[in-house]
Design a protein around this motif. Structure first.
Motif, PDB file in Angstrom:
ATOM      1  N   ALA A  56       0.720  -0.993  -0.197  1.00  0.00           N
ATOM      2  CA  ALA A  56       0.034   0.113   0.013  1.00  0.00           C
ATOM      3  C   ALA A  56       0.809   1.372   0.024  1.00  0.00           C
ATOM      4  N   PHE A  57       1.899   1.148   0.673  1.00  0.00           N
ATOM      5  CA  PHE A  57       2.767   2.371   0.717  1.00  0.00           C
ATOM      6  C   PHE A  57       3.544   2.464  -0.703  1.00  0.00           C
ATOM      7  N   ALA A  58       3.823   1.424  -1.380  1.00  0.00           N
ATOM      8  CA  ALA A  58       4.616   1.637  -2.536  1.00  0.00           C
ATOM      9  C   ALA A  58       3.476   2.232  -3.769  1.00  0.00           C
ATOM     10  N   LYS A  59       2.237   1.940  -3.364  1.00  0.00           N
ATOM     11  CA  LYS A  59       1.085   2.390  -4.443  1.00  0.00           C
ATOM     12  C   LYS A  59       0.873   3.775  -4.192  1.00  0.00           C
ATOM     13  N   ASP A  60       0.756   4.089  -2.840  1.00  0.00           N
ATOM     14  CA  ASP A  60       0.729   5.638  -2.555  1.00  0.00           C
ATOM     15  C   ASP A  60       1.652   6.460  -3.024  1.00  0.00           C
ATOM     16  N   LEU A  61       2.868   5.924  -2.886  1.00  0.00           N
ATOM     17  CA  LEU A  61       4.002   6.362  -3.363  1.00  0.00           C
ATOM     18  C   LEU A  61       3.859   6.887  -5.106  1.00  0.00           C
ATOM     19  N   ALA A  62       3.514   5.842  -5.700  1.00  0.00           N
ATOM     20  CA  ALA A  62       3.337   6.048  -7.057  1.00  0.00           C
ATOM     21  C   ALA A  62       2.259   7.220  -7.586  1.00  0.00           C
ATOM     22  N   LEU A  63       1.197   7.206  -6.845  1.00  0.00           N
ATOM     23  CA  LEU A  63       0.421   8.313  -6.962  1.00  0.00           C
ATOM     24  C   LEU A  63       0.980   9.649  -6.418  1.00  0.00           C
ATOM     25  N   HIS A  64       1.760   9.753  -5.539  1.00  0.00           N
ATOM     26  CA  HIS A  64       2.387  11.000  -5.095  1.00  0.00           C
ATOM     27  C   HIS A  64       3.411  11.373  -6.160  1.00  0.00           C
ATOM     28  N   ILE A  65       4.238  10.503  -6.717  1.00  0.00           N
ATOM     29  CA  ILE A  65       5.113  10.720  -7.682  1.00  0.00           C
ATOM     30  C   ILE A  65       4.460  11.350  -8.856  1.00  0.00           C
TER      31      ILE A  65
END
Length: 202
Positions: A94-103
């Motif tokens: 979930a952290f990695a997915k939210d990170l992609a959205l942020h980027i």
């Protein structure tokens, strides 16, 4: 009378936190079987181990993606950890997915300020020097002003220094703070290795 801790409870706690089986069992015993309290206990314990996690080799992890609804912006991000068990942990993914959205939204240029090459810094400094000269700023104070501008600019372009774009969800925490929390929760060294952002027209 001591609370009976079932193997199923221990397994469920391990799945959620990524902690070791014995750590999970002890946390549940300490919390008298209260699952949420046990999670908090493990977070505190793992937080104290954070310094020891930083040097551990990251040989596992996940690659996650985000494609904006209009199909014109996309991101791939690689986040690493120590074990395959944590690589499959829901919080980690979930952290990695939210990170992609942020980027996708914030378009950082580098993972950390340390990754910014000197020639990129020099390019910005030349622009600021011309601006300060045009503004008539005294020469002796220009280096101090440029130093401040450089620090502010580095925070804008470095992913770890950026507050997550979803401020309501994450209370204004930076990506580095969120990475630290995931590291504490999983008990492993969590590293944002690299990312690529693709945008039509850029």
């Amino acid at each position: 009378m001591s609370t009976t801790i079932s193997a199923a409870d221990v397994s469920a706690l391990r799945k959620q936190t990524g902690a070791g089986m014995m750590d999970c069992k002890k946390a549940l015993q300490e919390a008298d079987g209260d699952f949420e309290k046990a999670v908090e206990i493990l977070k505190v314990q793992m937080g104290n181990k954070l310094g020891k996690l930083a040097g551990r080799e990251t040989a596992e992890g996940t690659v996650q993606s985000y494609i904006h609804a209009n199909g014109k912006v996309g991101v791939l991000v690689q986040v690493e950890c120590n074990t395959d068990f944590v690589a499959r942990n829901e919080d980690f993914i979930a952290f990695a997915k939210d990170l992609a959205l942020h980027i996708a939204a914030m378009n950082p240029q580098y993972v950390s300020a340390d990754d910014i090459p000197q020639d990129a810094k020099d390019k910005e400094i030349r622009v600021w020097e011309q601006q300060l000269e045009a503004e008539g700023k005294p020469e002796h104070i220009r280096p101090k002003i440029i130093e401040g501008k450089l620090k502010a600019w580095a925070k804008e372009v470095a992913l770890l220094d950026q507050p997550h774009v979803n401020g309501d969800k994450y209370d204004g925490k930076t990506i580095e703070q969120l990475r630290g929390e995931v590291s504490a929760t999983t008990g492993e060294n969590v590293v944002i290795k690299r990312f690529s952002r693709f945008a039509v027209g850029e």
